[in-house]
Design a protein around this motif. Structure first.
Motif: not given
Ligand SMILES: O=C(O)CCC(=O)C(=O)O
Ligand SMILES: [Fe+2]
Length: 319
Positions: A167-183
């Motif tokens: 119920q606390s997710f009507s205007t939420h700040v859920t973040v989708l992130r993509v990450i690249h770890y170089p060598p």
């Protein structure tokens, strides 16, 4: 062999609440013991995930100037590209050897929430890469209901109403992130992401097959969260630990950089509620064995305090 449990959550998609019970019990045990578990049976199409990883690799391969055009340090609401050096998750360690892209709900400037909390809400920033925005938005929309199912199971495990967290997710700040770890940088360090806990309710992490994610056990030993095909690694964040009076554990984890010549990609989904959610420890988590440990905190205040600790550019802001 890793001792992180693997849970098939497919019954949570059924109407029948009785079918949920074994899953609720397994999640409850995992959250109390370790704060980390793998899930399968999530229903997210592996072909979609592959497209997201392919697109992510294309994005990170763009020239630096193209990525810097959407630099997170120029975004009032923490969206876009984080170059190597933008984030340092562990104090006293070298900067994290990774680059990132963050997106969340896209709200127009005139939205009431943007006016109330401009440092967390507002527009997303996308690269000039065909199909990137629509693909990421589609993936975000697919993953969000999976997160809500897991939160419902947790609410029931904690003897709260099913919708207590969701119920606390009507205007939420859920973040989708993509990450690249170089060598890892030659002979320098292997700090892909420093030891940290996540800030929100839960995180659903997808990783490629390279490996490098490690989870700290109660005994302080690091164990590998070995990649498992078509699974998410789910972990508890600080707000959930706060809600549950430390009964559910927000467990430290880190990423060891890949070897020379190897690139690792991952994608966390940080499930974070509306910024003004007041996180007050649940009555069902307080007893003589577990006396109250926390004062209430708002989700937004907590998450922003963590950003200030880990992104130096956020320290220069006044709000
Ligand atoms: O890339 C990973 O495997 C983990 C990333 C992570 O822990 C984070 O971004 O909070
Ligand atoms: Fe993390």
């Amino acid at each position: 062999m890793s001792s992180i449990p693997l849970i098939d959550i497919s019954p949570l998609a059924l109407e029948d609440r009785q079918a949920w019970q074994p899953v609720i019990d397994a999640i409850d045990t995992a959250c109390r013991d370790r704060g980390f578990f793998y899930v399968t049976g999530h229903g997210v199409d592996p072909a979609l995930v592959q497209q997201v990883f392919d697109m992510s690799a294309r994005f990170f391969a763009l020239p630096d100037t193209d990525k810097r055009a959407i630099d997170i340090t120029q975004s009032p609401n923490h969206r876009g590209y984080g170059s190597i050096g933008a984030e340092q998750l562990e104090e006293g360690k070298p900067t994290d050897w990774k680059e990132t892209f963050d997106m969340a709900l896209h709200l127009p400037e005139e939205h009431a929430y943007v006016e109330r909390c401009p440092s967390m809400y507002g527009p997303n920033r996308y690269p000039q890469l065909e199909g990137f925005q629509s693909l990421m938005e589609r993936y975000y929309a697919e993953l969000f209901p999976v997160a809500m199912r897991i939160l419902k199971a947790m609410a029931l495990a904690l003897k709260m109403p099913e919708d207590f967290f969701s119920q606390s997710f009507s205007t939420h700040v859920t973040v989708l992130r993509v990450i690249h770890y170089p060598p890892r940088p030659e002979q320098v360090h292997d700090n892909g992401a420093g030891a940290h806990t996540d800030y929100g309710c839960i995180t659903l992490l997808r990783q490629d097959q390279i490996g490098g994610l490690q989870v700290r056990g109660v005994d302080g030993q690091w164990i590998d969260a070995t990649p498992i095909e078509d699974s998410y690694v789910v972990n508890i964040g600080d707000l959930m630990q706060h809600w549950t009076n430390d009964i559910y554990r927000s467990t430290a984890h880190r990423v060891v950089s890949p070897q020379a010549g190897v690139h690792r990609y991952s994608s966390p989904f940080f499930v974070e509620p509306d910024f003004d959610t007041l996180v007050t420890t649940l009555p069902t988590c307080i007893d003589t064995e577990h006396p109250l440990r926390y004062q209430p905190v708002t989700s937004g205040d907590w998450i922003q305090s963590r950003f200030k600790a880990t992104y130096s550019y956020r320290n220069k802001e006044t709000s």
